[in-house]
Design a protein around this motif. Structure first.
Motif, PDB file in Angstrom:
ATOM      1  N   CYS A   1     -19.347 -42.205  27.427  1.00  0.00           N
ATOM      2  CA  CYS A   1     -19.079 -42.554  28.829  1.00  0.00           C
ATOM      3  C   CYS A   1     -18.923 -41.291  29.677  1.00  0.00           C
ATOM      4  O   CYS A   1     -19.451 -41.205  30.796  1.00  0.00           O
TER       5      CYS A   1
ATOM      6  N   ALA B   1     -22.396 -46.273  31.761  1.00  0.00           N
ATOM      7  CA  ALA B   1     -21.014 -45.840  31.568  1.00  0.00           C
ATOM      8  C   ALA B   1     -20.055 -47.020  31.713  1.00  0.00           C
ATOM      9  O   ALA B   1     -19.110 -47.184  30.921  1.00  0.00           O
TER      10      ALA B   1
ATOM     11  N   ALA C   1     -17.757 -48.560  28.743  1.00  0.00           N
ATOM     12  CA  ALA C   1     -16.315 -48.577  28.996  1.00  0.00           C
ATOM     13  C   ALA C   1     -15.761 -49.987  28.826  1.00  0.00           C
ATOM     14  O   ALA C   1     -14.669 -50.181  28.258  1.00  0.00           O
TER      15      ALA C   1
END
Length: 638
Positions: free
Chosen positions: A467, A486, A490
């Protein structure tokens, strides 16, 4: 005859396939056999470039007399700690519990036939040595006690297993405030070596995360004392020794206080983190010498440690059975190289690079400069020494690809690419290759070999560092797909590893809690908090909630001894000072090539805007078309 490790992919396990010990990899078959035959279990954990792992292998695991006894009375299991960090973390906690000090590698664990641990050590000599019990004597005692069903041993094992279970009790929180900044600075200053830089005696590690947090603080405060700690350390390391002036790249650590004599193994994570630190310091302080070190380190990784755009994990300290043989030079070799580089007074020049007939390492020389300015002749001299190395056997390279470590290196290339687009191009290629290799069937994987199918599911550190690399990729290129990825990874990390402010490193065969402290590299927890705060201003405010709850959960420890937790301390400082966002069209944002004064600034492309719009975490404040006004406008909003 090879043992069962011959069938394993791990280069570390392959190193042990010819041992006379009847090694098993980590598998059910081994544990089932231990139970059925009522044999103690010996678990040995290490990694391919670990010097003391090699020593113990040579002294103990290759000893046929020891092997004959151990094979009769024990089930032996070999674990690559880089391949299975969850297993390693679990047993490192055991070592700390039993010995009241941190462990290391090789890690040696003894368990009952039911796989309940009762003894933990690191390196064990073959026989009794000074105050250390030898492996022969220790295994004889354990084998006898297991055969006799020693009540005390089995009772202790039961109690230890109880202590190792994760504690889910609620924790108290304390107020996070600016005292953490003062406390961190004082604790760093207390540990600081004013002569050589750095924050410890020998063995001396670079402590990158401490330097990174100090760099953030210095940018906020313009504090000369903090700046001198940073620059003196960076300058001292760059003189050579732990830093390889010939091929580039950093060795694992220095065995002395002056960074002169390294432990020669080179790790991807060290070079990634130090490359990023030197690149950022070079940009912030406008120091070309730091950017040069960053470029040389990146070039080392690309030239020596990369295949098909993916980075290997490590190279060994030893070659041809000798530590450092590839890296050192005789005095005659140095004089010859100086003469070939047309240096007019080679014996005088030799003194500048620390070379004498007596040498500075076992009669030979490790190249280390006596001043921060490289001589004019150094580049040509360096080429001559590189030629000598081309005729030497390069240390063993562990060709394992690890998601977290590749992500660190990719992030550093994006940072370095802000001053040289060549590195951005490599970062883009490596990031795409990493995703296509390690993200299969909607599942992120931890490690593999190139052209092999990865088998081990990712841990928290893999999600966190991937990430972080994707976010840095977005900041460098403004490619929206990186930001989308990302957020996706996450979200998956939150689903797998987060629970009410608490993060787990792994939740599978071994449930291990994410560490707060920055060990060999910044904690996955600290990186994940950074990801949460960053996504909180770039994408959705809900992520800031997860970031704050994560800090709150560990707040008492952070406020008491922040120096142990530099990455998390940096995130507390981010939380206390708030972030700023600059929005504009991508074409306009790409004109911001120099670092802004305030350290917590992110870019977000918005094609509907024509001005640089300065925003906070919940609203926008001011806009300008003049890029030169951005620093002043940000300051006006703080």
């Amino acid at each position: 005859m090879s043992n069962r490790l011959a069938l394993e992919d791990s280069p570390y396990l392959q190193q042990h396939k010819e041992n006379p010990l009847e090694w098993y990899p980590w598998c059910d078959e081994a544990f089932n056999r231990a139970r059925e035959e009522h044999k103690a279990i010996f678990i040995s954990i290490g990694y391919s470039s670990c010097h003391w792992c090699h020593v113990m292998e040579h002294e103990v695991f290759e000893n046929t007399e020891i092997a004959a006894f151990v094979n009769q009375h024990f089930i032996c299991i070999k674990v690559d700690r880089e391949e299975r960090p969850d297993i390693d973390k679990y047993y490192q906690e055991l070592h700390l519990l039993l010995n009241r000090r941190a462990g290391g590698w090789p890690l040696s664990i003894f368990c009952t036939p039911e796989n309940k641990p009762f003894y933990a050590a690191t390196y064990i000599p073959p026989t009794n040595k000074e105050r250390m019990m030898g492996f022969s004597e220790l295994t004889a005692i354990i084998a006898e006690k297991i055969a006799q069903n020693d009540e005390k041993l089995f009772q202790n094992a039961d109690e230890i297993s109880g202590f190792l279970r994760p504690n889910n009790d609620p924790v108290q929180a304390t107020n996070l405030n600016d005292k953490i900044i003062t406390q961190f600075a004082l604790q760093a200053e207390h540990n600081y070596d004013q002569i050589n830089g750095g924050f410890s005696k020998s063995p001396k590690f670079p402590h990158v995360s401490s330097l990174q947090t100090l760099l953030t603080m210095e940018r906020l405060q313009n504090n000369n004392k903090i700046k001198s700690m940073i620059t003196n350390t960076l300058d001292s390391m760059a003189l050579g020794g732990m830093y390889d002036l010939i091929d580039g790249g950093f060795c694992r650590y220095s065995t002395d206080e002056a960074w002169r004599v390294p432990h020669f193994e080179k790790m991807t994570y060290d070079n990634a983190l130090l490359c990023a630190l030197y690149a950022e310091a070079g940009r912030v302080y406008k120091e070309e010498k730091y950017l040069k070190i960053a470029r040389e380190s990146a070039d080392f990784m690309i030239n020596f440690m990369m295949e098909e755009d993916l980075f290997y994990s490590a190279s060994d300290a030893d070659s041809e059975g000798e530590e450092g043989k590839y890296f050192i030079y005789s005095f005659d070799e140095i004089i010859t190289a100086l003469e070939s580089a047309s240096v007019s007074q080679p014996h005088e020049a030799a003194k500048i690079i620390g070379a004498t007939p007596e040498g500075n390492f076992e009669g030979n020389t490790i190249i280390r400069l006596s001043s921060h300015d490289r001589p004019e002749w150094f580049d040509e001299f360096r080429l001559q020494l590189q030629t000598f190395r081309q005729h030497r056997i390069y240390p063993f390279i562990d060709r394992k690809v690890i998601t977290a470590w590749n992500s660190m290196m990719i992030k550093s290339l994006f940072i370095l690419g802000k001053t040289d687009p060549h590195y951005t191009e490599q970062a883009i290629k490596s990031l795409e290759k990493l995703k296509s290799t390690m993200f299969l069937k909607d599942q992120l994987k931890h490690s593999t070999l190139i052209h092999k199918t990865p088998k081990i599911d990712a841990f928290l550190e893999d999600y966190a560092y991937l990430c972080s690399a994707l976010i840095e990729g977005y900041q460098s290129t403004l490619n929206e797909s990186y930001l989308i990825d990302a957020q996706r990874f996450a979200n998956k990390a939150l689903e797998l590893f987060y629970e009410g402010g608490k993060w787990y490193f792994s939740r599978g065969a071994f449930t291990t809690v994410a560490e707060l402290d920055d060990g060999t590299y910044p904690s996955a927890l600290g990186i994940m908090v950074n990801v949460m705060f960053t996504l909180g201003i770039l994408v959705d405010p809900k992520y800031r909630h997860f970031g704050f709850k994560s800090l709150e959960y560990v707040s008492i420890k952070l406020m008491k001894t922040p120096i142990y937790y530099p990455t998390l301390t940096g995130e507390v400082i981010r939380h206390l000072n708030e972030q700023r966002l600059i929005k504009n069209k991508s074409v306009n944002l790409s004109q911001i090539t120099q670092p802004l004064n305030y350290p917590f600034v992110l870019l977000k492309n918005d094609e509907s805007l024509d001005e640089f719009t300065i925003c906070g975490e919940s609203s926008c404040f001011v806009a300008t078309k003049n890029i030169k006004n951005i620093d002043d406008l940000i300051n006006s909003t703080l």
